[in-house]
Design a protein around this motif. Structure first.
Motif, PDB file in Angstrom:
ATOM      1  N   CYS A 101      -4.417   0.406  -0.801  1.00  0.00           N
ATOM      2  CA  CYS A 101      -5.181  -0.815  -0.581  1.00  0.00           C
ATOM      3  C   CYS A 101      -6.672  -0.456  -0.519  1.00  0.00           C
ATOM      4  CB  CYS A 101      -4.735  -1.504   0.708  1.00  0.00           C
ATOM      5  SG  CYS A 101      -5.201  -0.656   2.223  1.00  0.00           S
ATOM      6  N   CYS A 103      -0.278   4.322   0.393  1.00  0.00           N
ATOM      7  CA  CYS A 103      -1.143   5.377   0.922  1.00  0.00           C
ATOM      8  C   CYS A 103      -0.330   6.571   1.403  1.00  0.00           C
ATOM      9  CB  CYS A 103      -1.974   4.837   2.091  1.00  0.00           C
ATOM     10  SG  CYS A 103      -3.108   6.064   2.740  1.00  0.00           S
ATOM     11  N   CYS A 145      -7.772   1.686   2.576  1.00  0.00           N
ATOM     12  CA  CYS A 145      -7.368   3.088   2.508  1.00  0.00           C
ATOM     13  C   CYS A 145      -8.185   3.833   1.440  1.00  0.00           C
ATOM     14  CB  CYS A 145      -5.878   3.203   2.178  1.00  0.00           C
ATOM     15  SG  CYS A 145      -4.817   2.793   3.578  1.00  0.00           S
ATOM     16  N   CYS A 189       0.457   2.214   6.374  1.00  0.00           N
ATOM     17  CA  CYS A 189      -0.476   1.114   6.226  1.00  0.00           C
ATOM     18  C   CYS A 189       0.260  -0.218   6.166  1.00  0.00           C
ATOM     19  CB  CYS A 189      -1.304   1.344   4.973  1.00  0.00           C
ATOM     20  SG  CYS A 189      -2.466   0.040   4.632  1.00  0.00           S
ATOM     21  N   CYS A 214       0.845  -1.200   0.000  1.00  0.00           N
ATOM     22  CA  CYS A 214       0.000   0.000   0.000  1.00  0.00           C
ATOM     23  C   CYS A 214       0.880   1.250   0.000  1.00  0.00           C
ATOM     24  CB  CYS A 214      -0.913   0.006   1.219  1.00  0.00           C
ATOM     25  SG  CYS A 214      -2.018   1.429   1.255  1.00  0.00           S
TER      26      CYS A 214
HETATM   27 ZN    ZN Z   1      -3.565   0.879   2.865  1.00  0.00          ZN
END
Ligand code: ZN
Ligand code: ZN
Length: 114
Positions: free
Chosen positions: A101, A69, A104, A74, A67
């Motif tokens: 992901c 983010c 998120c 994360c 991820c």
């Molecule tokens: Zn994430």
């Protein structure tokens, strides 16, 4: 730390934070090399390695990503073919897109200019 409660049933994912330091280092290396290689066979091999290191059992030919983010730490590792993912940046010179992901993307989707 907030409690992790997926809003929808997620496909197979792994938690980067739960991997040992050696596995994390090897996984990072495999993903970085996969991102930089221009050889498709090498790319597939590296993806296979990254998938195994993460402890995921994905169909052959699937890619994994961590991820990316921009809003939280994360560390979810997921199948890039999973539903509900969101692109953080378009892939340019790199092989791998930066993805959020599904959780998120659901809770705090990355802002897009366009
Ligand atoms: Zn994430
Ligand atoms: Zn996030």
């Amino acid at each position: 730390m907030s409690v992790i409660s997926p809003a929808r049933p997620t496909s197979q994912t792994a938690d980067y934070a739960k991997l040992g330091p050696l596995t994390q280092a090897l996984l990072d290396q495999a993903l970085t090399e996969a991102d930089n290689t221009v050889d498709n066979r090498e790319f597939r091999t590296l993806m296979e390695i990254a998938t195994r290191l993460a402890g995921l059992d994905l169909p052959k030919g699937h890619d994994v990503a961590k991820c990316a983010c921009p809003y939280c730490v994360c560390g979810v590792i997921f199948d890039t073919a999973a539903p509900g993912l969101r692109e953080v940046e378009h892939p340019g010179e790199y092989n791998l897109p930066l993805l959020q992901c599904a959780r998120c993307a659901d809770e705090h989707p990355a802002f897009h200019e366009d």
